[in-house]
Design a protein around this motif. Structure first.
Motif, short mmCIF file in Angstrom:
data_model
loop_
_atom_site.label_atom_id
_atom_site.label_comp_id
_atom_site.label_asym_id
_atom_site.label_seq_id
_atom_site.Cartn_x
_atom_site.Cartn_y
_atom_site.Cartn_z
N ARG A 150 0.82 -1.21 0.00
CA ARG A 150 0.00 0.00 0.00
C ARG A 150 0.86 1.26 0.00
O ARG A 150 1.98 1.22 0.50
CB ARG A 150 -0.91 0.00 1.24
CG ARG A 150 -1.84 -1.21 1.31
CD ARG A 150 -3.00 -0.97 2.26
NE ARG A 150 -2.56 -0.62 3.60
CZ ARG A 150 -2.42 -1.47 4.60
NH1 ARG A 150 -2.68 -2.74 4.42
NH2 ARG A 150 -2.02 -1.08 5.80
N PRO A 151 0.32 2.33 -0.55
CA PRO A 151 -0.98 2.52 -1.18
C PRO A 151 -1.13 1.72 -2.49
O PRO A 151 -0.18 1.59 -3.25
CB PRO A 151 -1.05 4.03 -1.47
CG PRO A 151 -0.04 4.63 -0.54
CD PRO A 151 1.05 3.62 -0.44
N VAL A 152 -2.34 1.25 -2.70
CA VAL A 152 -2.69 0.49 -3.90
C VAL A 152 -3.64 1.32 -4.76
O VAL A 152 -4.60 1.90 -4.24
CB VAL A 152 -3.37 -0.84 -3.54
CG1 VAL A 152 -3.87 -1.56 -4.78
CG2 VAL A 152 -2.42 -1.73 -2.75
N LEU A 153 -3.37 1.39 -6.05
CA LEU A 153 -4.28 2.02 -7.01
C LEU A 153 -4.72 0.94 -8.00
O LEU A 153 -3.86 0.28 -8.60
CB LEU A 153 -3.61 3.17 -7.74
CG LEU A 153 -4.48 3.95 -8.75
CD1 LEU A 153 -3.98 5.39 -8.87
CD2 LEU A 153 -4.49 3.31 -10.14
N PHE A 154 -6.02 0.74 -8.14
CA PHE A 154 -6.51 -0.23 -9.14
C PHE A 154 -7.32 0.52 -10.20
O PHE A 154 -7.96 1.53 -9.92
CB PHE A 154 -7.33 -1.34 -8.48
CG PHE A 154 -8.51 -0.90 -7.65
CD1 PHE A 154 -9.73 -0.64 -8.23
CD2 PHE A 154 -8.39 -0.78 -6.27
CE1 PHE A 154 -10.82 -0.25 -7.47
CE2 PHE A 154 -9.47 -0.40 -5.49
CZ PHE A 154 -10.70 -0.13 -6.09
#
Length: 257
Positions: A150-154
């Motif tokens: 994290r941070p995760v962007l999808f």
């Protein structure tokens, strides 16, 4: 308040899933999970705004990536390709021949009389019913549960359907009110309004009213996915556990403050 825009010039639908308050009065942590459309057009300033992101999850199929371009990634971010794709459930494969053929009769045969809406409802039900598709969403939740990722962007292509469902799953798992989950989903219609504008004007090659159901998001689409959850798994917690292999308690512990 959740749904804060990331302020990206070339990805206007990019936003933070943090800030929403759940039924227990707890708040989803900001800056931890982000949603967006494709990142292939990002400017250098856009990339700088994403400098903290550690993991980018891309739901696009290989054909979409080849046609539009690979993501531009912030320095140091890991790229994870988790395609949610099948020829029978590809809006773009449906749309391209309709437009390039410039055949109004065929366009109306496929998309008219509720045809476009049926395509979308089938797509959303498939998000839940297909085991391979569920694995992509399950892996996204695993990454979100990993502090090191994290941070995760999808994202997908427009950041509205595959991305919209993943966001709805996460917010629901965190106990956010359903009305708020739907509101976040529908926010895409404000952020992606220019999509439909491309098909308006004297030189349009398809009736914008025919194509609109494929380009916007509607409550009945999201509801179709939740209906499929009930049909296949009985309850949402069972879907999380048995369909996605996710631990609701772990997600809440990590993402709520």
């Amino acid at each position: 308040m959740g749904g804060t825009s990331l302020g990206l010039d070339r990805a206007p639908n990019a936003r933070d899933l943090g800030g929403y308050v759940n039924a227990e009065g707890l708040t989803v942590r900001a800056g931890v999970v982000l949603r967006a459309e494709a990142l292939n057009r990002l400017t250098d300033d856009d990339l700088a705004a994403l400098s903290a992101v550690r993991t980018i999850v891309d739901y696009r199929g290989s054909g979409e990536i080849e046609a539009a371009g690979e993501d531009r990634l912030p320095a140091g971010a890991d790229y994870v390709h988790l395609p949610v794709f099948a020829p029978g459930h590809d809006i773009y494969l449906t749309l391209v021949p309709l437009i390039t053929g410039n055949d109004p009769v065929h366009q109306r045969e496929v998309l008219g009389d509720g045809g476009a809406e049926r395509i979308m409802i089938s797509l959303y039900r498939w998000f839940v019913s297909d085991a391979d598709v569920r694995r992509s969403f399950a892996e996204t939740l695993r990454l979100i549960s990993d502090p090191g990722a994290r941070p995760v962007l999808f994202h997908c292509t427009a950041g509205k359907d595959r991305t919209g469902w993943m966001a709805a799953v996460l917010l629901t798992a965190l106990g956010v009110h359903h009305e708020t989950v739907v509101a976040d989903y529908l926010l895409t219609n404000e952020r992606q309004a220019p999509l439909l504008d491309l098909f308006r004007g004297p030189r349009t090659i398809i009736d914008p009213d025919l194509i609109a159901p494929l380009l916007d998001v509607r409550p009945q689409y999201l509801q179709a996915a939740f209906d499929q959850v009930k049909q296949d798994f009985g309850t949402f917690p069972a879907f999380l556990r048995d369909g996605l292999g996710a631990d609701e308690a772990v997600l809440r512990k990590l993402l709520l403050a």
